[in-house]
Design a protein around this motif. Structure first.
Motif, PDB file in Angstrom:
ATOM      1  N   GLU A 110      47.146  45.576  35.205  1.00 38.27           N
ATOM      2  CA  GLU A 110      46.777  44.346  34.501  1.00 38.27           C
ATOM      3  C   GLU A 110      47.136  43.117  35.340  1.00 38.27           C
ATOM      4  OE1 GLU A 110      47.444  42.333  30.064  1.00 38.27           O
ATOM      5  OE2 GLU A 110      48.315  44.277  30.569  1.00 38.27           O
ATOM      6  N   TYR A 111      46.287  42.116  35.262  1.00 37.41           N
ATOM      7  CA  TYR A 111      46.517  40.839  35.940  1.00 37.41           C
ATOM      8  C   TYR A 111      46.928  39.776  34.924  1.00 37.41           C
ATOM      9  CZ  TYR A 111      43.984  42.743  40.000  1.00 37.41           C
ATOM     10  OH  TYR A 111      43.584  43.494  41.070  1.00 37.41           O
ATOM     11  N   GLY A 112      47.890  38.948  35.321  1.00 39.25           N
ATOM     12  CA  GLY A 112      48.343  37.858  34.462  1.00 39.25           C
ATOM     13  C   GLY A 112      47.560  36.578  34.710  1.00 39.25           C
ATOM     14  N   ARG A 113      47.728  35.637  33.827  1.00 40.95           N
ATOM     15  CA  ARG A 113      47.049  34.347  33.897  1.00 40.95           C
ATOM     16  C   ARG A 113      47.432  33.596  35.168  1.00 40.95           C
ATOM     17  NH1 ARG A 113      48.654  29.095  32.467  1.00 40.95           N
ATOM     18  NH2 ARG A 113      46.926  27.707  31.861  1.00 40.95           N
ATOM     19  N   GLY A 166      42.726  41.961  32.381  1.00 39.37           N
ATOM     20  CA  GLY A 166      43.457  40.715  32.231  1.00 39.37           C
ATOM     21  C   GLY A 166      42.768  39.503  32.820  1.00 39.37           C
ATOM     22  N   ARG A 167      43.573  38.511  33.203  1.00 34.10           N
ATOM     23  CA  ARG A 167      43.108  37.166  33.523  1.00 34.10           C
ATOM     24  C   ARG A 167      42.874  36.979  35.025  1.00 34.10           C
ATOM     25  NH1 ARG A 167      44.761  33.891  29.218  1.00 34.10           N
ATOM     26  NH2 ARG A 167      43.442  32.283  30.152  1.00 34.10           N
ATOM     27  N   ALA A 168      42.029  35.972  35.337  1.00 34.01           N
ATOM     28  CA  ALA A 168      41.772  35.534  36.717  1.00 34.01           C
ATOM     29  C   ALA A 168      41.494  36.693  37.669  1.00 34.01           C
ATOM     30  CB  ALA A 168      42.938  34.700  37.234  1.00 34.01           C
ATOM     31  N   PRO A 169      40.617  37.632  37.311  1.00 36.18           N
ATOM     32  CA  PRO A 169      40.441  38.824  38.149  1.00 36.18           C
ATOM     33  C   PRO A 169      39.943  38.527  39.552  1.00 36.18           C
ATOM     34  CG  PRO A 169      38.712  38.686  36.478  1.00 36.18           C
ATOM     35  CD  PRO A 169      39.739  37.656  36.119  1.00 36.18           C
ATOM     36  N   ILE A 170      39.034  37.562  39.720  1.00 31.78           N
ATOM     37  CA  ILE A 170      38.490  37.302  41.054  1.00 31.78           C
ATOM     38  C   ILE A 170      39.576  36.788  41.990  1.00 31.78           C
ATOM     39  CG2 ILE A 170      36.957  35.770  42.350  1.00 31.78           C
ATOM     40  CD1 ILE A 170      34.846  36.209  40.240  1.00 31.78           C
ATOM     41  N   ALA A 171      40.402  35.867  41.507  1.00 33.61           N
ATOM     42  CA  ALA A 171      41.499  35.358  42.343  1.00 33.61           C
ATOM     43  C   ALA A 171      42.447  36.482  42.738  1.00 33.61           C
ATOM     44  CB  ALA A 171      42.260  34.265  41.601  1.00 33.61           C
ATOM     45  N   TRP A 172      42.790  37.350  41.794  1.00 32.78           N
ATOM     46  CA  TRP A 172      43.704  38.450  42.095  1.00 32.78           C
ATOM     47  C   TRP A 172      43.070  39.443  43.054  1.00 32.78           C
ATOM     48  CZ3 TRP A 172      48.576  37.921  41.544  1.00 32.78           C
ATOM     49  CH2 TRP A 172      49.137  37.191  40.486  1.00 32.78           C
TER      50      TRP A 172
END
Length: 324
Positions: free
Chosen positions: A195-198, A112-118
Motif C-alpha cells: 500500500e502507498y500512503g498519501r 492507496g494514494r499517489a500511485p504514479i509518484a510512488w
C-alpha cells in the motif's frame, strides 16, 4: 445497460471516449469542478465533451452529496475513474451490477494514494487495472490488468501517458466482453498486498544532502502534472521540473551549491553523492525572479545554523531599535 461516469481527470476523459466509441454512452456524467483546478493533478473538464456528444452532465464538489440522486437513477453500472474522493457505500450499493474503478498499479500491489509518484520513486512495474469497487479502497476483484514498464528516464508525465495507453487497451479488451454479458472478475491475492500512503505538495522538498539519484527520482516523481519538487534560493521557492544525473565530470562541491551553468540556463548542482543537472525550473509565478535566474556559486536550500544566526542578529537589531 444504464451507465454513469464519475471523475475529472485524463483517465476519466479517456474512459468517456472509450464508452462512446464502444456504443456504451453513459446516461449521465458527474464531473468534479473544484474552485482551483491547479490543485488536481491531471485535471480534465468533462463538460465540453459531454455537450458535444449530448451526454447529461452534473458538476459536483462532493460526490457523496449526490448519493440520493445517483441511487434514485437506478444505474446498472457506475464507472468511478480518477476520483480522489471515496464514494459512499450508498453509491456503491445503488449500482445493480457494481461500481468500476481504475488504478495504475499491479493490484494487489500498490493500493492507496499517489500511485504514479510512488511508481516513479521506486521504479516499480505499473499496470492499468480495472476492478470492482468494494468497501475497502482498491481491494475489489479485477476485470482487466494491462502492465507497462517503468524506465529510469521516466517521470510522472511519461508514466501517466503509459498508464493512459494501457487503460485504453484494457477498455478496448473489456468493454466488448462486458457488452456480451461476460462478468468474471478475479479476486485479489491478499498475501501480495502492498500500500502507498498519501503524498502532499510539501513532500516535494529537496534535501541536497541526499544522493543525486534519490533527488533525481524525487524530481521525476513530483513533476507535471504533480505540483513539482522544490528547493529554496534565498527567500524564493525554486521549482525543479526536469533533471539528469551527471557522471562524466570530475568536480566536487558543497551540497546544494551550483557549480556550473550552461549558456541555455542549465545548472549543475552538487548533491551529497553525485552531481545533478537542473534542466527546467521556475520561481513560481514571480516574473521578476524568473529573470534573475540562477548563477554559479549560489547555494540552494537552507543551512539551519546560518539561518538561525541571521534571524537572531535581525532580532537583536530590532530589540536595539526598540530599546529592549
Amino acid at each position: 445497460m444504464k451507465l454513469a461516469l464519475i471523475g475529472a481527470v485524463h483517465s476519466t476523459l479517456l474512459t468517456l471516449q472509450k464508452l462512446i466509441q464502444h456504443g456504451m454512452t453513459p446516461h449521465r456524467v458527474y464531473g468534479y469542478e473544484p474552485d482551483d483546478t491547479s490543485q488536481v493533478s491531471g485535471y480534465a473538464s468533462l463538460r465540453a465533451p459531454c455537450i458535444e456528444h449530448g451526454v447529461a452532465y452534473t458538476p459536483f464538489r462532493k460526490i457523496n452529496a449526490h448519493a440520493e440522486e445517483i441511487a434514485a437513477a437506478g444505474y446498472d453500472l457506475i464507472f468511478v475513474i480518477g476520483l480522489s474522493q471515496l464514494v459512499s457505500e450508498a453509491i456503491i450499493a445503488s449500482a445493480r451490477m457494481g461500481c468500476i474503478g481504475f488504478h495504475p498499479t499491479c493490484l494487489p500491489k500498490g493500493r492507496g494514494r499517489a500511485p504514479i509518484a510512488w511508481l516513479v520513486l521506486e521504479e516499480n512495474v505499473g499496470a492499468s487495472t480495472l476492478f470492482l469497487i468494494d468497501r475497502e479502497a482498491d481491494a475489489g476483484p479485477v476485470f482487466r490488468q494491462v502492465p507497462f514498464a517503468i524506465l529510469p528516464e521516466d517521470d510522472a508525465g511519461t508514466i501517466e501517458a503509459k498508464a493512459l495507453q494501457a487503460l485504453a487497451s484494457a477498455l478496448d479488451d473489456w468493454l466488448p466482453a462486458l457488452k456480451r454479458g461476460e462478468w468474471d472478475p478475479l479476486p485479489q491475492d491478499e498475501r501480495l498486498v502492498t500500500e502507498y500512503g498519501r503524498r502532499a505538495p510539501e513532500d516535494g522538498w529537496i534535501d541536497w544532502h541526499r544522493d543525486a539519484r534519490e533527488i533525481d527520482r524525487l524530481i521525476k516523481a513530483s513533476t507535471r502534472p504533480h505540483p513539482g519538487a522544490f528547493t529554496f534560493s534565498g527567500a524564493r521557492r525554486l521549482f525543479i521540473w526536469q533533471s539528469t544525473i551527471e557522471t562524466g565530470l570530475a568536480i566536487k562541491g558543497v551540497p546544494g551549491r551550483i557549480l556550473k551553468m550552461t549558456s541555455d540556463g542549465r545548472a549543475l548542482v552538487q548533491a551529497r553523492n553525485g552531481l545533478l543537472w537542473i534542466n527546467d525550473y521556475s520561481f513560481g509565478h514571480d516574473a521578476a525572479w524568473q529573470e534573475d535566474g540562477l548563477r554559479v556559486g549560489m547555494r540552494l536550500g537552507y543551512c539551519p545554523e546560518n539561518e538561525i544566526h541571521a534571524l537572531r542578529r535581525e532580532l537583536d537589531l530590532i530589540k536595539g531599535r526598540l530599546g529592549l
